[in-house]
Design an enzyme around this catalytic site. Structure first.
Site, short mmCIF file in Angstrom:
data_model
loop_
_atom_site.label_atom_id
_atom_site.label_comp_id
_atom_site.label_asym_id
_atom_site.label_seq_id
_atom_site.Cartn_x
_atom_site.Cartn_y
_atom_site.Cartn_z
N GLY A 116 0.98 -1.21 0.13
CA GLY A 116 0.06 0.13 0.12
C GLY A 116 0.80 1.34 -0.03
O GLY A 116 2.21 1.28 0.39
N ARG A 128 -2.87 7.88 3.84
CA ARG A 128 -3.18 8.89 5.13
C ARG A 128 -1.83 9.36 5.70
O ARG A 128 -1.85 10.22 6.73
CB ARG A 128 -4.04 7.98 6.15
CG ARG A 128 -5.52 7.84 5.74
CD ARG A 128 -6.24 6.86 6.69
NE ARG A 128 -5.91 5.16 6.29
CZ ARG A 128 -6.35 4.10 6.69
NH1 ARG A 128 -7.13 4.33 7.69
NH2 ARG A 128 -6.00 2.93 6.17
N THR A 172 -6.38 -6.53 0.55
CA THR A 172 -5.50 -7.24 1.23
C THR A 172 -5.72 -8.76 0.89
O THR A 172 -4.71 -9.46 0.94
CB THR A 172 -5.79 -7.17 2.75
OG1 THR A 172 -7.05 -7.23 2.97
CG2 THR A 172 -5.07 -5.91 3.53
N ASP A 208 2.21 -2.50 8.20
CA ASP A 208 2.31 -1.47 9.03
C ASP A 208 1.67 -1.75 10.47
O ASP A 208 1.02 -0.84 11.06
CB ASP A 208 1.02 -0.38 8.39
CG ASP A 208 -0.22 -1.18 8.23
OD1 ASP A 208 -0.52 -2.41 8.53
OD2 ASP A 208 -1.33 -0.53 8.08
N GLU A 232 -15.73 -4.74 8.03
CA GLU A 232 -14.48 -3.40 8.15
C GLU A 232 -15.32 -2.24 8.70
O GLU A 232 -16.60 -2.18 8.36
CB GLU A 232 -14.20 -3.21 6.66
CG GLU A 232 -13.09 -4.28 6.41
CD GLU A 232 -12.01 -4.19 7.20
OE1 GLU A 232 -11.34 -3.18 7.34
OE2 GLU A 232 -11.59 -5.46 7.81
N ARG A 275 33.98 12.73 15.75
CA ARG A 275 33.44 12.04 14.29
C ARG A 275 34.00 10.63 14.04
O ARG A 275 35.06 10.36 14.78
CB ARG A 275 33.68 13.29 13.39
CG ARG A 275 32.86 14.37 13.12
CD ARG A 275 33.42 15.28 12.38
NE ARG A 275 33.82 14.91 10.90
CZ ARG A 275 34.73 15.42 10.10
NH1 ARG A 275 35.13 16.62 10.38
NH2 ARG A 275 34.65 15.04 8.80
N LYS A 295 38.38 13.92 14.49
CA LYS A 295 37.87 13.01 13.46
C LYS A 295 39.25 11.83 13.21
O LYS A 295 40.44 12.36 13.19
CB LYS A 295 37.65 13.83 12.33
CG LYS A 295 37.19 12.86 11.14
CD LYS A 295 37.58 13.49 9.51
CE LYS A 295 39.10 13.18 9.23
NZ LYS A 295 39.39 13.47 7.95
C1 UD1 Z 1 -6.91 -3.71 8.04
C2 UD1 Z 1 -7.89 -4.61 8.13
C3 UD1 Z 1 -8.57 -4.36 9.47
C4 UD1 Z 1 -7.74 -4.28 10.59
C5 UD1 Z 1 -6.44 -3.34 10.34
C6 UD1 Z 1 -5.51 -3.35 11.38
C7 UD1 Z 1 -8.47 -5.59 5.88
C8 UD1 Z 1 -9.34 -5.55 4.77
N1 UD1 Z 1 -8.78 -4.84 6.99
O1 UD1 Z 1 -7.35 -2.24 7.75
O2 UD1 Z 1 -9.83 -5.33 9.48
O3 UD1 Z 1 -8.47 -3.94 11.88
O4 UD1 Z 1 -5.96 -3.56 9.21
O5 UD1 Z 1 -4.42 -2.61 11.50
O6 UD1 Z 1 -7.53 -6.18 5.62
N2 UD1 Z 1 -1.90 -3.90 1.34
C9 UD1 Z 1 -1.22 -4.41 0.34
N3 UD1 Z 1 -2.05 -4.39 -0.65
C10 UD1 Z 1 -3.32 -4.08 -0.86
C11 UD1 Z 1 -4.01 -3.36 0.38
C12 UD1 Z 1 -3.07 -3.23 1.51
O7 UD1 Z 1 -0.27 -5.04 0.36
O8 UD1 Z 1 -3.95 -4.04 -1.78
C13 UD1 Z 1 -1.07 -3.81 2.75
C14 UD1 Z 1 -1.09 -2.25 3.38
O9 UD1 Z 1 0.34 -1.96 2.73
C15 UD1 Z 1 -0.82 -2.50 4.86
C16 UD1 Z 1 -1.77 -3.29 5.10
O10 UD1 Z 1 -2.08 -4.32 3.71
O11 UD1 Z 1 0.42 -2.78 5.05
C17 UD1 Z 1 -2.91 -3.03 5.74
O12 UD1 Z 1 -3.72 -2.36 4.78
P1 UD1 Z 1 -4.42 -1.22 5.16
O13 UD1 Z 1 -5.08 -0.37 4.01
O14 UD1 Z 1 -3.54 -0.26 5.90
O15 UD1 Z 1 -5.91 -1.68 6.03
P2 UD1 Z 1 -6.51 -1.03 7.14
O16 UD1 Z 1 -7.46 -0.17 6.60
O17 UD1 Z 1 -5.63 -0.61 8.36
CA CA Z 2 -3.61 -0.28 8.51
#
Ligand code: UD1
Ligand code: CA
Length: 453
Positions: free
Chosen positions: A12, A16, A80, A103, A153, A332, A350
């Site tokens: 992702g 935000r 995801t 994340d 969600e 240094r 240094k």
């Molecule tokens: C997600 C969960 C949510 C949970 C929360 C916890 C889903 C649908 N929702 O929401 O239930 O409470 O995390 O932190 O899973 N990513 C990809 N490819 C994509 C989309 C996302 O690799 O196509 C990665 C992002 O980079 C990120 C992680 O998946 O590291 C989570 O994605 P994010 O969009 O942050 O999900 P949340 O809305 O936080």
């Molecule tokens: Ca997240």
């Protein structure tokens, strides 16, 4: 026993964050979010780590090239579940699969072991947590018996479901055949038109598979980073934990809320750290060391009873026992300060070795120098180590006295017990016991009248 394959979702953008940097490259305690997740999995032996990259994939892959991962690209971020689908061809047959989010950086090894344990017993492991403020997280929907039925969600939840305080952390574990069977069944019929991995829970329940709820030892483990405010809060709570560990190990902090460790800090006991000090990279402290306020110390070794006074900057250096550095000193890379030596204010050093009990107390630059023990380097001494193209060495023996405001034009040697008169520009080496005077002879003009005002 099944092997473990780990999928880390990191494709992702992190909209935000409002950043040109992909979210997983933002740093927590000096390391990228992704790096934290990868290190947490290091506890699992013989595991294969598959990292899904997408947004600025090259940058993410390059920065973690040393981490022994397989990188798989997800060119369009469709959700995801879609990200997990990209990883499926790389999962080994008969593996158990652990899914982590790039994340959610602080998941612990203990939690990871519990997750794996659930799969070994034929269940799906789902890491959930109770949150006072569940805003933004997926909500865990359970039946009357308390068994998990599905995840909804935030954007798709009804007003009743929004009241649920048990949330999804994103961490999930199941066996590979279940994952391969159910991922293709997930649809994008939700508010965001994304393929949600979270939908797999409901599908599993329809196939009578039990979900085991696992909870972390501490909520900090499951905090997700979606914006910079969350990142800064997580940084503080993580630093608080590191400060606590530092104190428990027998060391004092003037204020645990003003302590920052961005790397590994190896330490003895009875050290005292004043406020606002930053330790970066690999720092090793002995015992009974005092570090004053506002010091920055990176990749350095500091021995017993050394003292670093306020506002000093120490980089890739070694300070031996009983030495004093600062206030306002800058060491240094490649600096070694000998036992009991003193480096005072506004001194920059240094690639220099300073012998035992030597003093460089004020306003001095020493670069590419070797200085023996018991030397005294006067205020305002400069080693002229650079001729515009090359660096040159200055060698100063034992018990040498360099008077104030001296320029030492390298390459040059001041042998043992030599003496340099204040204000000298020294261009020729000085032999043992000699006095060097390298300055214009003073004239006193008698009867001189200043210009009329
Ligand atoms: C997600 C969960 C949510 C949970 C929360 C916890 C889903 C649908 N929702 O929401 O239930 O409470 O995390 O932190 O899973 N990513 C990809 N490819 C994509 C989309 C996302 O690799 O196509 C990665 C992002 O980079 C990120 C992680 O998946 O590291 C989570 O994605 P994010 O969009 O942050 O999900 P949340 O809305 O936080
Ligand atoms: Ca997240």
């Amino acid at each position: 026993m099944n092997k473990i394959d780990v999928i880390i979702l990191a494709a992702g953008k992190g909209t935000r964050m409002n950043s040109s940097l992909p979210k997983v490259l933002h740093k927590l305690a000096g390391r990228t979010l992704l790096h934290h997740v990868i290190s947490a999995v290091n506890c699992v032996s013989d595991c294969r780590i598959i990292v899904i990259t997408g947004y600025k994939a090259e940058a993410v892959e390059k920065l973690h090239a040393q981490n022994n991962c397989i990188f798989v690209r997800q060119s369009e971020q469709l959700g995801t579940a879609h990200a997990v689908k990209m990883a499926l061809p790389h999962i080994r047959d008969l593996s158990d699969v652990l899914i982590l989010y790039g994340d959610v950086p602080l998941v612990s090894t203990c939690t990871i072991r519990k997750m794996i344990g659930a799969v070994k017993e034929g269940q799906i492991g789902l890491l959930t947590v109770e949150k006072d403020n569940p805003f933004g997280y997926g909500r865990i929907v359970s039946n009357e018996q308390g068994c998990i039925e599905s995840i909804v969600e935030h954007n798709d939840a009804t007003s009743d479901q929004l009241k649920i305080t048990e949330v999804n952390t994103g961490v999930m574990a199941m066996n590979v055949s279940q994952l391969k069977k159910w991922i293709p069944k997930i649809k994008d019929d939700n508010r965001n038109n994304e393929y949600y991995l979270t939908d797999i829970i409901e599908i599993a329940r329809l196939n009578s598979c039990a979900i085991r709820r696992i909870q972390p030892n501490s909520v900090i483990e499951v905090e997700g980073v979606n914006n910079r405010e969350q990142l800064s809060r997580l940084e503080r709570s993580y630093q608080k934990r590191l400060a606590y560990e530092f104190m428990v190990s027998g060391n004092s902090l003037a204020d645990p809320s003003r302590f920052d460790q961005r790397g590994k800090l190896k330490t003895g006991i009875d050290n005292y750290i004043d406020v606002n000090c930053i330790f970066e990279g690999e720092v090793q402290l002995g015992n009974n060391i005092t570090i004053g306020p506002n010091c920055y110390i990176t990749n350095s070794i500091i021995d017993d009873y050394a003292e670093i006074k306020a506002n000093s900057y120490v980089e890739s250096s070694k300070i031996k026992s009983g030495a004093t550095v600062g206030p306002f000193a800058r060491l240094r890379p490649g600096t070694l300060i000998g036992k009991g030596s003193k480096v005072g204010n506004f001194v920059e050093i240094k690639k220099t070795t300073l012998g035992n009990r030597s003093k460089v107390n004020h306003l001095t630059y020493l670069g590419n120098a070797t200085i023996g023990s018991d030397a005294n380097i006067g205020a305002g001494t400069i080693t002229c180590n650079y001729d515009g193209s090359k660096k040159h060495e200055t060698t100063i023996g034992e018990n040498v006295f360099v008077g104030s405001n001296t320029t030492l034009v390298a390459p040059i040697t001041l042998s043992n017990d030599s003496f340099v008169a204040a204000g000298s520009t020294v261009t020729n080496s000085v032999s043992e016991g000699q006095l060097a005077v390298g300055r214009a002879k003073q004239r006193n003009v008698t009867g001189w009248k200043p210009p009329a005002k």
